[in-house]
Design a protein around this motif. Structure first.
Motif, PDB file in Angstrom:
ATOM      1  N   SER A 162      73.517 -23.717-110.359  1.00  0.00           N
ATOM      2  CA  SER A 162      74.255 -22.714-109.679  1.00  0.00           C
ATOM      3  C   SER A 162      74.426 -21.380-110.346  1.00  0.00           C
ATOM      4  CB  SER A 162      75.760 -22.832-109.326  1.00  0.00           C
ATOM      5  OG  SER A 162      76.521 -23.302-110.388  1.00  0.00           O
ATOM      6  N   GLY A 163      74.840 -19.983-110.180  1.00  0.00           N
ATOM      7  CA  GLY A 163      75.007 -19.174-111.075  1.00  0.00           C
ATOM      8  C   GLY A 163      75.885 -18.171-110.494  1.00  0.00           C
ATOM      9  N   TYR A 164      76.398 -17.125-111.244  1.00  0.00           N
ATOM     10  CA  TYR A 164      77.163 -16.044-110.505  1.00  0.00           C
ATOM     11  C   TYR A 164      77.088 -14.851-110.933  1.00  0.00           C
ATOM     12  CZ  TYR A 164      80.174 -16.942-114.540  1.00  0.00           C
ATOM     13  OH  TYR A 164      80.825 -16.812-115.671  1.00  0.00           O
ATOM     14  N   ALA A 165      77.371 -13.602-110.262  1.00  0.00           N
ATOM     15  CA  ALA A 165      77.299 -12.291-110.680  1.00  0.00           C
ATOM     16  C   ALA A 165      78.882 -11.855-110.402  1.00  0.00           C
ATOM     17  CB  ALA A 165      76.213 -11.553-109.873  1.00  0.00           C
ATOM     18  N   ARG A 166      79.399 -11.089-111.534  1.00  0.00           N
ATOM     19  CA  ARG A 166      80.666 -10.703-111.482  1.00  0.00           C
ATOM     20  C   ARG A 166      80.832  -9.177-111.928  1.00  0.00           C
ATOM     21  NH1 ARG A 166      83.872 -15.339-114.366  1.00  0.00           N
ATOM     22  NH2 ARG A 166      83.862 -17.145-112.704  1.00  0.00           N
ATOM     23  N   THR A 167      81.293  -8.370-111.107  1.00  0.00           N
ATOM     24  CA  THR A 167      81.383  -6.826-111.369  1.00  0.00           C
ATOM     25  C   THR A 167      82.433  -6.801-112.615  1.00  0.00           C
ATOM     26  OG1 THR A 167      83.251  -6.657-110.043  1.00  0.00           O
ATOM     27  CG2 THR A 167      81.039  -6.357-108.959  1.00  0.00           C
ATOM     28  N   GLY A 168      81.889  -5.664-113.225  1.00  0.00           N
ATOM     29  CA  GLY A 168      82.787  -5.298-114.452  1.00  0.00           C
ATOM     30  C   GLY A 168      83.877  -4.359-113.987  1.00  0.00           C
ATOM     31  N   ARG A 201      80.314  -0.976-114.621  1.00  0.00           N
ATOM     32  CA  ARG A 201      79.992  -1.383-115.909  1.00  0.00           C
ATOM     33  C   ARG A 201      80.673  -2.649-116.521  1.00  0.00           C
ATOM     34  NH1 ARG A 201      80.069   3.456-114.403  1.00  0.00           N
ATOM     35  NH2 ARG A 201      78.874   5.082-115.217  1.00  0.00           N
ATOM     36  N   ASP A 202      79.582  -3.029-117.601  1.00  0.00           N
ATOM     37  CA  ASP A 202      80.077  -4.383-118.159  1.00  0.00           C
ATOM     38  C   ASP A 202      80.088  -5.676-117.266  1.00  0.00           C
ATOM     39  OD1 ASP A 202      80.508  -3.136-120.482  1.00  0.00           O
ATOM     40  OD2 ASP A 202      82.661  -2.925-120.534  1.00  0.00           O
TER      41      ASP A 202
END
Length: 429
Positions: A138-144, A122-123
């Motif tokens: 560039s980009g990123y994905a981060r876990t909540g 979540r989040d």
């Protein structure tokens, strides 16, 4: 476990629909163009591919209305060189920027992000930037966070690692279906296909060439290899390295659609100044047309090679895919068949798909099983669209229903689950 992503469901539904509605006064030159706005519970790779492809169509249709392809006559050398320079600059500073952003969104938000949501995070947060000179490219994905007591298994972590690039392979497959059903290929479709299809190959080669101690040392592919070798490598069996992945990934270049897309982008548009090329060349077999290709992807068990066969018969498109792999001490494979426009009338449309696989058992509940017994599984799904209103461009609704057993197939959840998607469909002649 799912986490309903409102930012990729309701908002994307209406924003994309609004953009497409603005395009209704423009007739497409292709004969079989249809576009969808899709919703499912977890914001899957399949949902992202459909919605972003529709957004892409709306953007380049708007651009076609307002931006010329030539600056004047190109009958003379000077005029042709001026036009080529103009189109090259526009492609680099506008077309490539927008299409890269779509591919990046599919990679981060609907690739990695789909797995985050599926496993209960979540989040979650995402960052996307344009290519230079407008951004870092560039980009990123981060876990909540997970709820107290929840955790993920090694197979789930592997799926999170390669989910970004595989998400773009789902987008590329969606684009391939659209391209093969049309009688003309737009250069922006060609550009998006090239970018999405080669996302995994480019990431793997960047990691291979620059990963050691560089910015890609801790990237998705490096993390995937480290965790997969930790999970599967046994004494007496070879470990898999990044050079192996990079070399094997070159198989994905054996794709006639990539060749024709590159020709359309560089020659048809860049040199000749035309938006669209003719029908994609295919092998003619009587009344049907046939096109083979090869692809390469990653799975929770290792590398997988795909032999893909497209057959177009009138308005119908049939796709058969055979995937196979052998890494560490196990084998796995998948057979998939798909029929597009199995029924195609003014009111109704029916698509069918069936997958059957044999692969090691996934660890989804217990992270300590480590038995990896071979399991047979599969998926079947049907999609029915209904168009209640008649007209040259008109909306309909569609519903996709099916069932998937526990196991891995690109774009779908790992766990046993029903398949349910619905949304709006715009068909334009």
């Amino acid at each position: 476990m799912t986490n309903g992503p409102t930012f990729v469901s309701v908002i994307s539904l209406f924003r994309i629909l609004a953009l497409v509605c603005a395009m209704l006064g423009v007739r497409m030159a292709s004969a079989q163009a249809d576009h969808r706005v899709t919703f499912d519970a977890s914001g899957s790779e399949v949902m992202g591919a459909a919605n972003l492809a529709t957004l892409h169509f709306a953007l380049y249709t708007l651009q076609d209305r307002h931006l010329p392809d030539t600056l004047g006559s190109e009958e003379r050398v000077g005029g042709r060189l001026l036009g080529m320079g103009y189109r090259t600059a526009r492609t680099l500073l506008l077309d490539l920027q927008l299409d890269f952003l779509i591919v990046l969104a599919q990679h981060e938000v609907f690739g990695h992000g789909a797995r985050y949501r599926e496993f209960g995070y979540r989040d979650n947060s995402f960052n996307l930037t344009l290519l230079p000179p407008f951004g870092q490219g560039s980009g990123y994905a981060r876990t909540g966070f997970l709820r107290p007591g929840e955790r993920i298994t090694p197979h789930e972590r592997l799926a999170m690692n390669f989910g970004g690039s595989v998400g773009n392979q789902v987008l590329a497959a969606d684009m391939a279906d659209r391209m093969l059903l049309q009688d003309q290929l737009h250069y922006r479709q060609a550009l998006l296909y090239l970018l999405s299809r080669n996302d995994l190959l480019a990431y793997t080669w960047r990691t291979h060439l620059f990963g050691t101690g560089g910015p890609f040392a801790e990237g998705d592919i490096a993390a995937y290899l480290q965790q997969a070798n930790s999970l599967y490598h046994r004494p007496g069996t070879p470990a898999t390295d990044i050079r192996t992945l990079a070399l094997h990934g070159l198989v994905s270049l054996l794709d006639p659609l990539q060749v024709y897309s590159a020709w359309t982008l560089v020659v048809t548009h860049g040199v000749q100044g035309r938006k669209r090329s003719g029908m994609i060349p295919m092998i003619t077999l009587g009344s049907v047309r046939y096109l083979p290709s090869f692809n390469y992807t990653l799975t929770p068990f290792g590398q997988q090679f795909h032999s893909v066969h497209h057959v177009r018969a009138g308005r119908r498109l049939f796709i058969a895919s055979l995937g196979f792999g052998k890494d560490w001490d196990h084998r796995y494979g998948e057979v998939a068949v798909k029929a597009v426009n199995m029924i195609a009338t003014e009111r109704l449309m029916l698509n069918l798909q069936a997958n059957l696989w044999s692969q090691p058992e996934l660890e989804l509940e217990d992270a300590t099983l480590r038995n990896f017994e071979q399991r047979i599984g599969g998926m079947a799904r049907a999609e029915l669209a209904f168009h209640p209103w008649r007209g040259p461009q008109y909306f309909g609704t569609f519903l996709q229903l099916g069932y998937k057993s526990k196991g891995y197939t690109p774009g779908e959840a790992l766990a046993e689950t029903p398949v349910l998607r619905f949304g709006l469909r715009l068909r334009m002649p």
